[in-house]
Design a protein around this motif. Structure first.
Motif, PDB file in Angstrom:
ATOM      1  N   ILE A 169       0.798  -1.234   0.000  1.00 55.55           N
ATOM      2  CA  ILE A 169       0.000   0.000   0.000  1.00 55.55           C
ATOM      3  C   ILE A 169       0.830   1.283   0.000  1.00 55.55           C
ATOM      4  CG2 ILE A 169      -1.841  -1.189   1.245  1.00 55.55           C
ATOM      5  CD1 ILE A 169      -1.127   0.427   3.713  1.00 55.55           C
TER       6      ILE A 169
ATOM      7  N   GLU B  71       0.333   3.622  -2.897  1.00 59.09           N
ATOM      8  CA  GLU B  71      -1.036   4.005  -3.228  1.00 59.09           C
ATOM      9  C   GLU B  71      -1.275   5.481  -2.928  1.00 59.09           C
ATOM     10  OE1 GLU B  71      -3.327   2.135  -4.652  1.00 59.09           O
ATOM     11  OE2 GLU B  71      -2.051   0.341  -4.699  1.00 59.09           O
ATOM     12  N   HIS B  72      -2.399   5.993  -3.413  1.00 61.81           N
ATOM     13  CA  HIS B  72      -2.782   7.383  -3.151  1.00 61.81           C
ATOM     14  C   HIS B  72      -3.017   7.550  -1.650  1.00 61.81           C
ATOM     15  CE1 HIS B  72      -5.306  11.010  -3.027  1.00 61.81           C
ATOM     16  NE2 HIS B  72      -4.784  11.311  -4.211  1.00 61.81           N
TER      17      HIS B  72
ATOM     18  N   GLN C 266      -5.284   8.888   0.021  1.00 58.73           N
ATOM     19  CA  GLN C 266      -6.660   8.609   0.431  1.00 58.73           C
ATOM     20  C   GLN C 266      -6.908   7.113   0.566  1.00 58.73           C
ATOM     21  OE1 GLN C 266      -8.803  10.833   1.369  1.00 58.73           O
ATOM     22  NE2 GLN C 266     -10.495   9.432   1.775  1.00 58.73           N
ATOM     23  N   THR C 267      -6.317   6.339  -0.335  1.00 64.05           N
ATOM     24  CA  THR C 267      -6.439   4.875  -0.272  1.00 64.05           C
ATOM     25  C   THR C 267      -5.744   4.331   0.969  1.00 64.05           C
ATOM     26  OG1 THR C 267      -6.491   4.732  -2.694  1.00 64.05           O
ATOM     27  CG2 THR C 267      -5.950   2.716  -1.484  1.00 64.05           C
TER      28      THR C 267
ATOM     29  N   LEU D 254      -7.793   5.117   4.075  1.00 65.48           N
ATOM     30  CA  LEU D 254      -8.954   4.240   4.247  1.00 65.48           C
ATOM     31  C   LEU D 254      -8.536   2.902   4.843  1.00 65.48           C
ATOM     32  CD1 LEU D 254     -11.961   3.613   3.798  1.00 65.48           C
ATOM     33  CD2 LEU D 254     -11.351   2.762   1.532  1.00 65.48           C
ATOM     34  N   ILE D 255      -7.465   2.327   4.328  1.00 67.94           N
ATOM     35  CA  ILE D 255      -6.998   1.036   4.825  1.00 67.94           C
ATOM     36  C   ILE D 255      -6.556   1.139   6.284  1.00 67.94           C
ATOM     37  CG2 ILE D 255      -5.234  -0.765   4.562  1.00 67.94           C
ATOM     38  CD1 ILE D 255      -5.255  -0.136   1.533  1.00 67.94           C
TER      39      ILE D 255
ATOM     40  N   THR E 121     -17.750   5.806   3.958  1.00 65.23           N
ATOM     41  CA  THR E 121     -17.292   5.369   2.647  1.00 65.23           C
ATOM     42  C   THR E 121     -18.237   4.294   2.122  1.00 65.23           C
ATOM     43  OG1 THR E 121     -15.017   5.749   3.380  1.00 65.23           O
ATOM     44  CG2 THR E 121     -15.319   4.484   1.353  1.00 65.23           C
TER      45      THR E 121
ATOM     46  N   VAL F  69     -16.689   1.411  -2.879  1.00 66.68           N
ATOM     47  CA  VAL F  69     -15.314   1.910  -2.824  1.00 66.68           C
ATOM     48  C   VAL F  69     -14.458   1.010  -1.937  1.00 66.68           C
ATOM     49  CG1 VAL F  69     -13.853   3.819  -2.048  1.00 66.68           C
ATOM     50  CG2 VAL F  69     -15.981   4.297  -3.268  1.00 66.68           C
TER      51      VAL F  69
ATOM     52  N   GLU G 186     -13.711  -2.195  -3.720  1.00 62.17           N
ATOM     53  CA  GLU G 186     -12.734  -2.016  -4.789  1.00 62.17           C
ATOM     54  C   GLU G 186     -11.314  -1.986  -4.235  1.00 62.17           C
ATOM     55  OE1 GLU G 186     -11.653   1.230  -8.310  1.00 62.17           O
ATOM     56  OE2 GLU G 186     -13.524   1.385  -7.189  1.00 62.17           O
ATOM     57  N   ILE G 187     -11.143  -1.293  -3.105  1.00 58.80           N
ATOM     58  CA  ILE G 187      -9.817  -1.215  -2.486  1.00 58.80           C
ATOM     59  C   ILE G 187      -9.420  -2.561  -1.887  1.00 58.80           C
ATOM     60  CG2 ILE G 187      -8.491  -0.134  -0.623  1.00 58.80           C
ATOM     61  CD1 ILE G 187     -10.126   2.399  -1.133  1.00 58.80           C
ATOM     62  N   GLU G 188     -10.387  -3.263  -1.301  1.00 54.39           N
ATOM     63  CA  GLU G 188     -10.108  -4.598  -0.749  1.00 54.39           C
ATOM     64  C   GLU G 188      -9.583  -5.535  -1.829  1.00 54.39           C
ATOM     65  OE1 GLU G 188     -12.958  -5.637   2.973  1.00 54.39           O
ATOM     66  OE2 GLU G 188     -13.936  -5.468   1.041  1.00 54.39           O
TER      67      GLU G 188
END
Length: 334
Positions: free
Chosen positions: A123, A126-127, A129-130, A133-134, A168, A172, A175-177
């Motif tokens: 990760i 990643e961005h 924001q991503t 979230l994680i 969230t 979304v 998708e991230i998962e």
């Protein structure tokens, strides 16, 4: 009173009655006022229940707890498999159905069982924001390790995004998962889920080293002073010791090794030193002052680590109800 006629509240009331007042009181500590009022009323109005019925409800509760533990260990599929082997297909299906209908299994359950370093590899690019979230779904210790390992220019931005995150959508999150799905265990479905927020970033920052914490807070302070102020109000840092009452400070002193105090106080303000020394014996104060004087130069990193060790002790004592720490400028009433 047949089992099929009992409501969920009635079953809960019977369970509490069976467990006895002490254990029931411990359970009440985890409920809100409305739930306590409803259960108290239910207990007060409870009719006679046979010993056999009580035993069935206890067994049912135990099975649900067992199922929940299995879900935490390896997910719903794992829990279902174990319960099927132990109780049979029908019984296992019934328990899992009842449990999942009332229990929201948090997203990224698989990630919370993974090594923080391993997660970081997948990760870190990643961005922000991503990543935010994680981290919001991980344990504080996991998130802290990952946050501290990110490039400095990303740390504050990720922390800021965790703090301002609200709700969230499941699409979304899903998708991230799926980005991590090929490397980790099965992912459970979810509805709209609260994640992030100021308290989440506070929990994370409370677990990182003081150097990382300072850097992140300084950056957030520049970008969003109001948010920075809100985060600081909920955090407890070494300098906040001056806000503890004398009994709490004395309790902390007993839990910390004298050598740690010497290093931590080497870089502390006079106000902090005074708060600590006032609550120590004269002989101990003299000994620590001598240690400080003769230890020579000490690396800032070592001072910060010693101070963080003491802060961790304070937070642990607070969690255990041994002491109370001031929050958001609140005064402690002694």
């Amino acid at each position: 009173m047949a089992k099929e006629q009992l409501t969920g509240k009635e079953k809960a009331a019977i369970l509490l009655i069976t467990l006895g007042p002490q254990k029931s009181a411990d359970i009440f500590k985890h409920l809100n006022e409305e739930e306590i009022e409803e259960l108290t009323l239910q207990i007060a109005n409870m009719r006679m229940v046979s010993p056999e019925e009580k035993q069935k409800i206890i067994e049912n509760f135990y099975q649900l707890c067992l199922a929940q533990e299995y879900i935490s260990e390896g997910g719903i599929s794992y829990a279902k498999d174990v319960l099927e082997r132990a109780l049979g297909d029908d019984k296992a299906e019934d328990i899992i159905s009842r449990l999942t209908s009332s229990l929201q299994v948090r997203p990224f359950e698989f990630a919370r069982k993974a090594d923080a370093g391993q997660l970081l590899n997948y990760i870190q690019n990643e961005h922000p924001q991503t990543i935010a979230l994680i981290l919001s779904y991980l344990s504080s210790s996991q998130a802290a390790q990952i946050l501290a390992s990110l490039p400095e220019e990303k740390q504050a931005e990720v922390a800021r995004r965790v703090a301002i995150m609200d709700r969230t959508s499941p699409e979304v999150v899903k998708e991230i998962e799926q980005v991590l799905e090929s490397k980790f265990s099965n992912i459970v479905s979810q509805d709209f889920t609260d994640a992030g927020g100021v308290q989440t970033v506070v929990d994370i920052l409370n677990s990182v080293d003081r150097g990382t914490e300072k850097h992140i807070m300084e950056e957030i302070d520049i970008k969003d002073a109001e948010l920075s102020d809100e985060i600081r109000k909920r955090m407890f840092v070494f300098e906040d010791i001056v806000g503890l009452d004398n009994r709490s400070i004395q309790r902390v002193i007993r839990e910390v090794d004298n050598s740690q105090w010497a290093i931590a106080l080497k870089g502390a303000s006079e106000e902090v030193k005074e708060s600590i020394f006032t609550n120590m014996s004269k002989r101990l104060v003299e000994m620590i002052k001598e240690d400080i004087e003769f230890m020579g130069p000490v690396r800032l990193k070592d001072i910060e680590e010693a101070q963080q060790t003491i802060v961790n002790v304070i937070r642990k004592l607070e969690e255990e109800g041994e002491i109370i720490t001031p929050r958001g400028g609140d005064e402690i009433i002694v």
